[in-house]
Write a protein that holds these residues in place. Structure first.
Motif, PDB file in Angstrom:
ATOM      1  N   ALA A 156       0.955   7.305  -5.436  1.00 25.92           N
ATOM      2  CA  ALA A 156       0.992   7.303  -3.971  1.00 25.92           C
ATOM      3  C   ALA A 156       1.136   8.733  -3.444  1.00 25.92           C
ATOM      4  N   TYR A 157       2.028   9.485  -4.057  1.00 24.67           N
ATOM      5  CA  TYR A 157       2.254  10.863  -3.597  1.00 24.67           C
ATOM      6  C   TYR A 157       1.008  11.723  -3.823  1.00 24.67           C
ATOM      7  N   ASN A 198       0.831  -1.201   0.000  1.00 24.56           N
ATOM      8  CA  ASN A 198       0.000   0.000   0.000  1.00 24.56           C
ATOM      9  C   ASN A 198       0.873   1.261   0.000  1.00 24.56           C
ATOM     10  N   TYR A 199       0.226   2.390  -0.195  1.00 21.54           N
ATOM     11  CA  TYR A 199       0.949   3.659  -0.356  1.00 21.54           C
ATOM     12  C   TYR A 199       1.775   4.041   0.871  1.00 21.54           C
ATOM     13  N   MET A 212      -7.721  10.476   3.208  1.00 20.67           N
ATOM     14  CA  MET A 212      -8.798   9.982   4.066  1.00 20.67           C
ATOM     15  C   MET A 212      -9.621   8.935   3.309  1.00 20.67           C
ATOM     16  N   GLN A 213      -9.969   9.251   2.069  1.00 19.63           N
ATOM     17  CA  GLN A 213     -10.731   8.333   1.231  1.00 19.63           C
ATOM     18  C   GLN A 213      -9.961   7.020   1.035  1.00 19.63           C
ATOM     19  N   TYR A 214      -8.661   7.134   0.801  1.00 20.36           N
ATOM     20  CA  TYR A 214      -7.792   5.968   0.584  1.00 20.36           C
ATOM     21  C   TYR A 214      -7.784   5.048   1.808  1.00 20.36           C
ATOM     22  N   ILE A 215      -7.617   5.629   3.002  1.00 17.95           N
ATOM     23  CA  ILE A 215      -7.581   4.841   4.243  1.00 17.95           C
ATOM     24  C   ILE A 215      -8.935   4.162   4.468  1.00 17.95           C
ATOM     25  N   LEU A 216     -10.016   4.911   4.288  1.00 21.53           N
ATOM     26  CA  LEU A 216     -11.357   4.349   4.507  1.00 21.53           C
ATOM     27  C   LEU A 216     -11.643   3.214   3.520  1.00 21.53           C
ATOM     28  N   LYS A 217     -11.237   3.389   2.275  1.00 20.18           N
ATOM     29  CA  LYS A 217     -11.453   2.334   1.273  1.00 20.18           C
ATOM     30  C   LYS A 217     -10.576   1.122   1.558  1.00 20.18           C
ATOM     31  N   ALA A 218      -9.347   1.371   1.989  1.00 23.85           N
ATOM     32  CA  ALA A 218      -8.410   0.280   2.281  1.00 23.85           C
ATOM     33  C   ALA A 218      -8.961  -0.638   3.382  1.00 23.85           C
ATOM     34  N   LEU A 230       7.138   1.196 -11.012  1.00 20.67           N
ATOM     35  CA  LEU A 230       7.499   1.747  -9.695  1.00 20.67           C
ATOM     36  C   LEU A 230       7.379   3.271  -9.706  1.00 20.67           C
ATOM     37  N   SER A 231       7.784   3.874 -10.799  1.00 21.50           N
ATOM     38  CA  SER A 231       7.715   5.324 -10.940  1.00 21.50           C
ATOM     39  C   SER A 231       6.260   5.794 -10.928  1.00 21.50           C
ATOM     40  N   THR A 232       5.410   5.086 -11.664  1.00 20.43           N
ATOM     41  CA  THR A 232       3.983   5.425 -11.718  1.00 20.43           C
ATOM     42  C   THR A 232       3.343   5.258 -10.346  1.00 20.43           C
TER      43      THR A 232
END
Length: 177
Positions: free
Chosen positions: A58-59, A3-4, A69-75, A51-53
């Motif tokens: 991620a950034y 994950n990111y 926030m959306q990423y954490i909730l979806k994860a 990896l670059s993509t």
């Protein structure tokens, strides 16, 4: 697929050190720069490109508080498409504001416009204020499970998104007046 947060070797958190995040992003961008791998086999070049993509994605996600926030909730499977209930008491509260917005459509009143703006900003400020302790302590929470905390954040996220739509409507009025 990591994950990111793992890519940047940081703990999952709603509040991040933006500067450290940016520094790691630049470091990885240099490390995965395609020019350094121009003489490598095609397979290696493909891997570096991926990896670059992934670093860029991620950034982009982690550097934006709402996307993070959306990423954490979806994860955690907390935020699911089409299955997100906004609490009914909040919707009732918003019904008044929505009715006032509809009235503005037909009969623009500058005072009413500012009043709705103030009211909406007040609700946003209160939401931000209420959720801050949860965001600051996550995931080390006392008296609340991680899941309960994520549910609180989800409710905050959905309310905030709803309010954002109201604020966008208000800004359309502002552009007209």
């Amino acid at each position: 697929m990591s994950n990111y947060f793992e890519i940047y070797d940081i703990p999952e958190s709603f509040l991040l050190d933006e500067k450290a995040l940016k520094n790691t992003y630049y470091k990885l961008s240099r490390e995965y720069h395609p020019d350094f791998y121009a003489n490598e086999p095609q397979e290696k070049q493909q891997e570096i490109l991926q990896l670059s993509t992934r670093n860029t994605n991620a950034y982009r996600t982690l550097s934006d508080p709402d996307l993070r926030m959306q990423y954490i909730l979806k994860a955690h499977g907390i935020l699911e498409e089409g299955k997100n209930e906004i609490p009914s008491d909040f919707l009732m509260e918003m019904m008044d504001i929505n009715e006032e917005l509809m009235e503005l459509e037909f009969d623009f009143d500058a005072d009413k416009f500012h009043e709705i703006g103030e009211k909406t900003n007040g609700v946003v400020a209160q939401l931000d204020n209420d959720i801050l302790p949860v965001l600051q302590r996550y995931p080390e929470l006392h008296g609340v499970t991680k899941d309960e905390a994520l549910q609180q954040v989800k409710t905050y996220y959905l309310k905030k998104k709803y309010l954002l739509r109201i604020q966008e409507t208000l800004s359309k009025f502002a552009a007209r007046s």
